[in-house]
Design a protein around this motif. Structure first.
Motif, PDB file in Angstrom:
ATOM      1  N   GLN A  30      -2.100   0.054  17.877  1.00 27.47           N
ATOM      2  CA  GLN A  30      -1.086  -0.355  16.907  1.00 27.47           C
ATOM      3  C   GLN A  30      -1.471   0.076  15.496  1.00 27.47           C
ATOM      4  N   GLU A  31      -2.720  -0.130  15.138  1.00 30.10           N
ATOM      5  CA  GLU A  31      -3.120   0.209  13.772  1.00 30.10           C
ATOM      6  C   GLU A  31      -3.081   1.715  13.530  1.00 30.10           C
ATOM      7  N   ARG A  32      -3.392   2.485  14.562  1.00 27.24           N
ATOM      8  CA  ARG A  32      -3.273   3.937  14.402  1.00 27.24           C
ATOM      9  C   ARG A  32      -1.807   4.359  14.323  1.00 27.24           C
ATOM     10  N   ASP A  33      -0.928   3.628  14.976  1.00 28.50           N
ATOM     11  CA  ASP A  33       0.504   3.888  14.814  1.00 28.50           C
ATOM     12  C   ASP A  33       0.924   3.667  13.365  1.00 28.50           C
ATOM     13  N   TRP A  34       0.474   2.570  12.774  1.00 26.31           N
ATOM     14  CA  TRP A  34       0.798   2.294  11.366  1.00 26.31           C
ATOM     15  C   TRP A  34       0.200   3.363  10.456  1.00 26.31           C
ATOM     16  N   LEU A  35      -1.015   3.776  10.761  1.00 31.07           N
ATOM     17  CA  LEU A  35      -1.678   4.829   9.988  1.00 31.07           C
ATOM     18  C   LEU A  35      -0.820   6.090   9.985  1.00 31.07           C
ATOM     19  N   THR A  36      -0.345   6.471  11.148  1.00 27.06           N
ATOM     20  CA  THR A  36       0.485   7.674  11.285  1.00 27.06           C
ATOM     21  C   THR A  36       1.822   7.503  10.586  1.00 27.06           C
ATOM     22  N   GLU A  37       2.482   6.371  10.828  1.00 26.93           N
ATOM     23  CA  GLU A  37       3.816   6.147  10.281  1.00 26.93           C
ATOM     24  C   GLU A  37       3.817   6.139   8.757  1.00 26.93           C
ATOM     25  N   CYS A  38       2.850   5.468   8.155  1.00 26.23           N
ATOM     26  CA  CYS A  38       2.818   5.372   6.691  1.00 26.23           C
ATOM     27  C   CYS A  38       2.429   6.700   6.054  1.00 26.23           C
ATOM     28  N   LEU A  77      -6.630  15.192  14.375  1.00 26.27           N
ATOM     29  CA  LEU A  77      -5.650  14.519  15.231  1.00 26.27           C
ATOM     30  C   LEU A  77      -4.712  13.652  14.397  1.00 26.27           C
ATOM     31  N   ALA A  78      -5.280  12.885  13.463  1.00 25.51           N
ATOM     32  CA  ALA A  78      -4.454  12.018  12.622  1.00 25.51           C
ATOM     33  C   ALA A  78      -3.460  12.836  11.808  1.00 25.51           C
ATOM     34  N   ALA A  79      -3.908  13.965  11.281  1.00 21.73           N
ATOM     35  CA  ALA A  79      -3.009  14.823  10.500  1.00 21.73           C
ATOM     36  C   ALA A  79      -1.909  15.395  11.389  1.00 21.73           C
ATOM     37  N   LYS A  80      -2.282  15.864  12.559  1.00 21.73           N
ATOM     38  CA  LYS A  80      -1.315  16.465  13.476  1.00 21.73           C
ATOM     39  C   LYS A  80      -0.282  15.446  13.964  1.00 21.73           C
ATOM     40  N   GLU A  81      -0.722  14.214  14.190  1.00 15.87           N
ATOM     41  CA  GLU A  81       0.184  13.181  14.699  1.00 15.87           C
ATOM     42  C   GLU A  81       1.303  12.860  13.721  1.00 15.87           C
ATOM     43  N   ALA A 132       0.829  -1.202   0.000  1.00 12.10           N
ATOM     44  CA  ALA A 132       0.000   0.000   0.000  1.00 12.10           C
ATOM     45  C   ALA A 132       0.868   1.259   0.000  1.00 12.10           C
ATOM     46  N   LEU A 133       1.919   1.252   0.803  1.00 13.03           N
ATOM     47  CA  LEU A 133       2.810   2.403   0.861  1.00 13.03           C
ATOM     48  C   LEU A 133       3.508   2.615  -0.479  1.00 13.03           C
ATOM     49  N   ASP A 134       3.958   1.530  -1.091  1.00 15.66           N
ATOM     50  CA  ASP A 134       4.594   1.644  -2.405  1.00 15.66           C
ATOM     51  C   ASP A 134       3.611   2.179  -3.445  1.00 15.66           C
ATOM     52  N   TYR A 135       2.355   1.754  -3.343  1.00 16.12           N
ATOM     53  CA  TYR A 135       1.331   2.238  -4.261  1.00 16.12           C
ATOM     54  C   TYR A 135       1.081   3.734  -4.062  1.00 16.12           C
ATOM     55  N   LEU A 136       1.047   4.182  -2.816  1.00 18.41           N
ATOM     56  CA  LEU A 136       0.874   5.614  -2.553  1.00 18.41           C
ATOM     57  C   LEU A 136       2.058   6.414  -3.102  1.00 18.41           C
ATOM     58  N   ARG A 137       3.244   5.843  -3.014  1.00 22.31           N
ATOM     59  CA  ARG A 137       4.415   6.497  -3.608  1.00 22.31           C
ATOM     60  C   ARG A 137       4.245   6.596  -5.132  1.00 22.31           C
ATOM     61  N   GLN A 138       3.776   5.515  -5.729  1.00 18.49           N
ATOM     62  CA  GLN A 138       3.564   5.506  -7.185  1.00 18.49           C
ATOM     63  C   GLN A 138       2.549   6.578  -7.585  1.00 18.49           C
ATOM     64  N   MET A 139       1.448   6.676  -6.844  1.00 13.80           N
ATOM     65  CA  MET A 139       0.424   7.669  -7.157  1.00 13.80           C
ATOM     66  C   MET A 139       0.925   9.090  -6.904  1.00 13.80           C
ATOM     67  N   SER A 140       1.831   9.240  -5.959  1.00 17.11           N
ATOM     68  CA  SER A 140       2.428  10.552  -5.721  1.00 17.11           C
ATOM     69  C   SER A 140       3.313  10.962  -6.900  1.00 17.11           C
TER      70      SER A 140
END
Length: 323
Positions: free
Chosen positions: A140-148, A184-188, A102-110
């Protein structure tokens, strides 16, 4: 008011729901683009869904088509929601391989967005959430959401990543559900290029006052990056013609968009399953322009009414608009 108007290209053709596999024939992206440019009023931008409309192999062709027509690519919407690989989450999947994909795909779309001279990646992470209780590690899943999100926003600092919120569907609970938790998600992320998209219909059935949501985004640091317009009855994301249900809400919304200095796109996002798509989406544009005209004409009067806090006077004003 000098708003820029756009549409999501796929709204002219995708008519599936969970009951019917298509109420009408689904034209190609190229055919839909031709329809939009030839038949729809006031269009200055087109939003393209990744993989549906735009891919690395057709960037050159799509850019030429938009350039030749004199319209901009308003946003790229990565398809992290329609691919079954992401059925249990894209950047929040418990499978590290899926998260990486998913992260690689977001990079591709960017990269695609940069090639299209488009500065908005509209992130509607529809599969990132959960359905059942005692089955999800929310922290944990919100951590991944923020990190990616942080990773892709950091790698592409000239792009703006607009997090589109929606309380549910396709998951029963979405991580980007309402304005406050999306702020909050954006700020994190700690990234100055991560903000929010308001979809009016999502806000309605999240139980929000969409104008207050606009103000919250402003107070959080001008985090309102993008707008999607449609209407519904308040209980589902019906994606109907603007003003089918709400009136006062849209008068107030257009006032607060002007009051807060919103400079982004006014983009239509609706699914006219049974209606003629060109006609239905054109109606939405014309309704929004009508509200824009109302606010331009009565801006000072509306501002005074808000200061007075007199519901009866406000009612009289609104009734006057129908005279």
């Amino acid at each position: 008011m000098n708003n820029k108007y756009a549409i999501i290209l796929g709204n002219l053709g995708n008519t599936r729901d969970r009951f019917c596999q298509g109420y009408k024939n689904n034209p190609s992206s190229e055919e839909m683009l031709k329809m939009a440019l030839e038949k729809m009023p006031h269009i200055q931008g087109i939003e393209l869904v990744g993989s549906w409309d735009i891919r690395p192999d057709n960037v050159g062709d799509m850019k030429k088509r938009l350039d030749d027509a004199g319209v901009a690519c308003a946003s790229i919407i990565p398809d992290t929601f329609g691919n079954p690989v992401y059925g249990k989450g894209s950047i929040t999947s418990i499978d590290a391989g899926v998260r990486q994909q998913a992260l690689d795909y977001l990079r591709q779309m960017s990269e695609v967005a940069l090639a299209m001279n488009c500065d908005i990646i509209n992130l509607w992470l529809g599969q990132d959430g959960y359905d059942y209780l005692l089955a999800t590690d929310y922290n944990q899943e919100r951590d991944w959401l923020t990190e990616c999100t942080r990773a892709v926003a950091t790698e592409f600092p000239t792009l703006r990543f607009a997090l589109e919120y929606k309380p549910k569907e396709p998951r029963n609970f979405s991580y980007h559900a309402r304005m406050a938790d999306t702020i909050l998600a954006a700020k994190e992320t700690g990234c100055s290029n991560v903000g929010v998209t308001i979809d009016t219909g999502h806000s309605f059935y999240a139980g929000e006052n969409v104008s207050e949501a606009v103000v919250l985004a402003k107070r959080a640091g001008d985090l309102l990056y993008h707008m999607h317009f449609n209407d519904n009855h308040g209980s589902w994301d019906d994606d109907m013609i603007v003003s089918s249900v709400h009136f006062t809400t849209y008068v107030e919304l257009m006032f607060w968009l002007r009051k807060t200095g919103y400079q982004g796109w006014i983009s239509m996002d609706q699914y006219p399953y049974r209606e003629d798509a060109i006609d239905a989406i054109s109606e939405s544009i014309l309704w929004v322009k009508k509200y824009e005209q109302i606010v331009d004409t009565y801006y000072d009067e509306i501002e005074a009414l808000i200061r007075e806090n007199d519901a009866v006077k406000t009612s009289r004003f609104l009734r006057k608009l129908f005279a």
